[in-house]
Design an enzyme around this catalytic site. Structure first.
Site, short mmCIF file in Angstrom:
data_model
loop_
_atom_site.label_atom_id
_atom_site.label_comp_id
_atom_site.label_asym_id
_atom_site.label_seq_id
_atom_site.Cartn_x
_atom_site.Cartn_y
_atom_site.Cartn_z
N SER A 1 5.56 3.63 -1.55
CA SER A 1 5.46 4.78 -0.64
C SER A 1 6.01 4.33 0.71
O SER A 1 6.02 3.12 1.00
CB SER A 1 3.98 5.16 -0.48
OG SER A 1 3.82 6.07 0.60
N TYR B 1 -5.15 3.86 1.87
CA TYR B 1 -3.93 4.06 1.08
C TYR B 1 -2.79 3.19 1.63
O TYR B 1 -2.10 2.50 0.89
CB TYR B 1 -3.57 5.54 1.12
CG TYR B 1 -2.33 5.90 0.34
CD1 TYR B 1 -2.30 5.81 -1.04
CD2 TYR B 1 -1.18 6.36 1.00
CE1 TYR B 1 -1.16 6.16 -1.76
CE2 TYR B 1 -0.04 6.71 0.29
CZ TYR B 1 -0.03 6.61 -1.09
OH TYR B 1 1.10 6.95 -1.79
#
Ligand code: 8X3
Length: 249
Positions: free
Chosen positions: A133, A146
């Protein structure tokens, strides 16, 4: 070489689902789709003719079974299973959510990679793709659990490339920014649809197809070419903290 065979985790929705479709349908590859949800796997099998293995990447037992059940040589592994849980400052975040995200995004990826590496190196020209990501490269507020897990996953990916140099296995990192999938933001916001929808308000986000297409491109380069890392964002998302939103028309 035999018909190329790709194993894709997190295949029940979003980027994983679309990557199965693109590799099987547009590139004629044999695909094994891996996910927890049987109904989605059955749907994919019907749609694309892929093989399926129902498995949870956080279960060692499941992943050992995956390694036993996967048929024939494995040329490509796409580590896509992952997700975000919660939207809180570090001060207020749930430690349980930190552990779950680390277990899924980091340990789960390592677990599947370990299990399939013998099959990948055996082919003499394997590929390990890791879908990280932009959160693996740039922090943002309220997403630290995250962000930290994705930084760890990205670091693991770079380390893996060093360790596998000379084995014939390429290691490819795909780092997407904002992708509108049916579940990513819903999971992050625990099913709160208003919060999930607000993420994509006033911007044209990436689609799962954009990322599947990029994955396919990296995998179909001549095998001496290793695309180390692709960072892909929507045009209006210049950075984690800079998204230009236009008034809805
Ligand atoms: C998803 C992208 O921007 O929510 O991995 O971190 S972002």
């Amino acid at each position: 070489m035999d018909q190329p065979h790709a194993v894709i985790t997190g295949a029940s929705s979003g980027i994983g689902y679309e990557t199965v479709r693109v590799l099987a349908r547009d590139h004629g590859m044999r695909v094994t789709a891996v996910a927890r949800r049987r109904d989605r796997l059955d749907e994919l099998a019907e749609l694309t003719g892929c093989d399926v293995v129902q498995a949870d990447v956080t279960s060692q037992e499941d992943v050992d079974r995956l390694a036993r059940e996967v048929r024939g040589p494995v040329h490509m592994l796409v580590n896509n299973a992952g997700g975000a849980i919660g939207w809180d400052t570090i001060a207020e975040s749930s430690l349980d959510a930190w552990s779950q995200q680390y277990e899924l995004n980091v340990v789960g990826t390592v677990r599947v990679t370990q299990a399939l590496l013998p099959a990948l190196t055996e082919t003499g020209r394997g590929d390990v793709v890791v879908v990280t990501s932009t959160a693996g490269h740039e922090p943002y507020e309220n997403g630290a659990g995250y962000v930290a897990s994705k930084h760890a996953e990205a670091a693991m990916t770079r380390t893996l490339r060093l360790e596998l140099a000379g084995t014939g296995v390429r290691v490819i990192e795909i780092a997407p920014g904002m992708v509108h999938t049916e579940e990513f933001s819903l999971n992050r916001f625990a099913g709160d649809t208003d919060s999930a929808d607000a993420v994509y308000a006033g911007i044209e986000p990436l689609t799962a197809h954009d990322i599947a297409d990029a994955i396919a491109w990296t995998l179909t380069r001549p095998h001496h070419v290793n695309i180390d890392q692709l960072v892909i964002r929507p045009r209006e998302q210049a950075g984690a903290s800079k998204t230009v939103r236009h008034a809805e028309r």
